[in-house]
Design a protein around this motif. Structure first.
Motif, PDB file in Angstrom:
ATOM      1  N   HIS A  83     -12.659   6.685   5.721  1.00 34.34           N
ATOM      2  CA  HIS A  83     -12.258   7.392   4.717  1.00 34.34           C
ATOM      3  C   HIS A  83     -11.968   8.782   5.075  1.00 34.34           C
ATOM      4  CE1 HIS A  83     -13.802   4.410   1.213  1.00 34.34           C
ATOM      5  NE2 HIS A  83     -14.516   4.186   2.442  1.00 34.34           N
ATOM      6  N   CYS A 135       0.932  -0.934   0.059  1.00 33.52           N
ATOM      7  CA  CYS A 135      -0.021  -0.110   0.124  1.00 33.52           C
ATOM      8  C   CYS A 135       0.906   1.211  -0.078  1.00 33.52           C
ATOM      9  CB  CYS A 135      -0.809  -0.219   1.223  1.00 33.52           C
ATOM     10  SG  CYS A 135      -0.148   0.343   2.861  1.00 33.52           S
ATOM     11  N   HIS A 172     -12.928   0.617   8.095  1.00 35.18           N
ATOM     12  CA  HIS A 172     -12.019   1.794   7.679  1.00 35.18           C
ATOM     13  C   HIS A 172     -12.912   2.878   7.547  1.00 35.18           C
ATOM     14  CE1 HIS A 172     -14.595  -0.398   4.282  1.00 35.18           C
ATOM     15  NE2 HIS A 172     -14.030   0.739   3.423  1.00 35.18           N
ATOM     16  N   LEU A 198      -7.468   5.853   3.534  1.00 35.77           N
ATOM     17  CA  LEU A 198      -8.285   4.879   4.230  1.00 35.77           C
ATOM     18  C   LEU A 198      -7.270   4.748   5.535  1.00 35.77           C
ATOM     19  CD1 LEU A 198      -9.156   2.286   1.572  1.00 35.77           C
ATOM     20  CD2 LEU A 198     -10.487   4.331   2.475  1.00 35.77           C
ATOM     21  N   HIS A 252      -3.394   5.570   1.111  1.00 40.89           N
ATOM     22  CA  HIS A 252      -4.027   6.045  -0.023  1.00 40.89           C
ATOM     23  C   HIS A 252      -4.978   5.114  -0.625  1.00 40.89           C
ATOM     24  CE1 HIS A 252      -1.951   9.937  -0.446  1.00 40.89           C
ATOM     25  NE2 HIS A 252      -0.951   9.372  -0.013  1.00 40.89           N
ATOM     26  N   ASP A 253      -6.115   5.435  -0.990  1.00 41.69           N
ATOM     27  CA  ASP A 253      -7.162   4.663  -1.552  1.00 41.69           C
ATOM     28  C   ASP A 253      -6.911   4.483  -2.883  1.00 41.69           C
ATOM     29  OD1 ASP A 253      -9.627   4.252  -3.060  1.00 41.69           O
ATOM     30  OD2 ASP A 253     -10.519   4.208  -1.105  1.00 41.69           O
ATOM     31  N   HIS A 286      -7.689  11.206  -0.617  1.00 41.00           N
ATOM     32  CA  HIS A 286      -8.583   9.989  -0.334  1.00 41.00           C
ATOM     33  C   HIS A 286      -7.643   8.861   0.187  1.00 41.00           C
ATOM     34  CE1 HIS A 286     -12.137   7.309  -1.202  1.00 41.00           C
ATOM     35  NE2 HIS A 286     -11.620   7.230   0.056  1.00 41.00           N
ATOM     36  N   PRO A 333      -9.287   7.069  -5.765  1.00 39.90           N
ATOM     37  CA  PRO A 333      -9.535   8.191  -4.935  1.00 39.90           C
ATOM     38  C   PRO A 333     -10.802   9.056  -5.551  1.00 39.90           C
ATOM     39  CG  PRO A 333      -7.546   8.458  -6.379  1.00 39.90           C
ATOM     40  CD  PRO A 333      -7.837   6.901  -6.510  1.00 39.90           C
TER      41      PRO A 333
END
Length: 130
Positions: free
Chosen positions: A106, A19, A104, A43, A32-33, A41, A36
Motif C-alpha cells: 500500500h 482496475c 501487495h 496498491l 488505486h485501492d 491510496h 481508500p
C-alpha cells in the motif's frame, strides 16, 4: 496462507477484473485501492504468484525483486508524493490482517498521516508506549 490463483489481484493481472491503473512495467502493476484510507491510496503488486514479502524474497528471481521495489518508488514519484512524503505498508498473514493472498504494498499519501502505530493499539500507555 497459500497462494490462490483466483484471488482478486491475480484476476486483475490477467485482465479479468478492471482496475484504475497508475503504473505498470514488466515487474509490477500499481492501481488505486477501491476502499481508500487516505487521499492517495494505491496498491503495488508484483507480476507473479507470491503471497507475502517473505515468499517473494525467498522465491522470486532477483530481477523481479529489484524491479518490483523500483516500481514502488516510481509509483510514488508518478503520484507526486515523493517531496511531501508517503507511507508504505505490506501486511503479511492472518495476524497482520492480510485479506488477499497476493503480495501487495500500500502507498498512502496526500495529507499528514500521523504516527504509524499508537501505543494503545499495541497495548501500551499511549503514543510510544510500547
Amino acid at each position: 496462507m497459500a497462494y490462490d490463483e483466483n484471488n482478486i489481484f491475480a484476476k486483475i493481472l490477467r485482465d479479468e477484473i478492471p482496475c484504475k491503473k497508475v503504473y505498470e512495467d514488466d515487474f509490477a502493476l500499481a492501481f488505486h485501492d477501491i476502499n481508500p484510507q487516505a487521499p492517495v491510496h494505491v496498491l503495488v503488486i508484483p507480476k507473479g504468484p507470491y503471497v507475502s514479502m517473505a515468499d517473494f524474497t525467498a522465491h522470486a528471481p532477483d530481477d523481479l525483486v529489484a524491479g518490483f521495489m523500483r516500481a514502488v518508488g516510481k509509483t510514488a514519484e508518478e503520484l507526486g508524493l515523493a517531496e511531501d512524503g508517503y507511507r508504505t505498508l505490506a501486511n503479511a498473514g492472518e495476524n497482520a490482517h492480510q485479506e488477499v493472498p497476493h503480495l501487495h504494498i500500500h502507498i498512502f499519501g496526500g495529507k499528514p498521516l500521523g504516527p504509524m502505530l499508537v501505543g494503545h493499539a499495541l497495548g501500551g500507555e499511549g503514543p510510544g508506549g510500547y
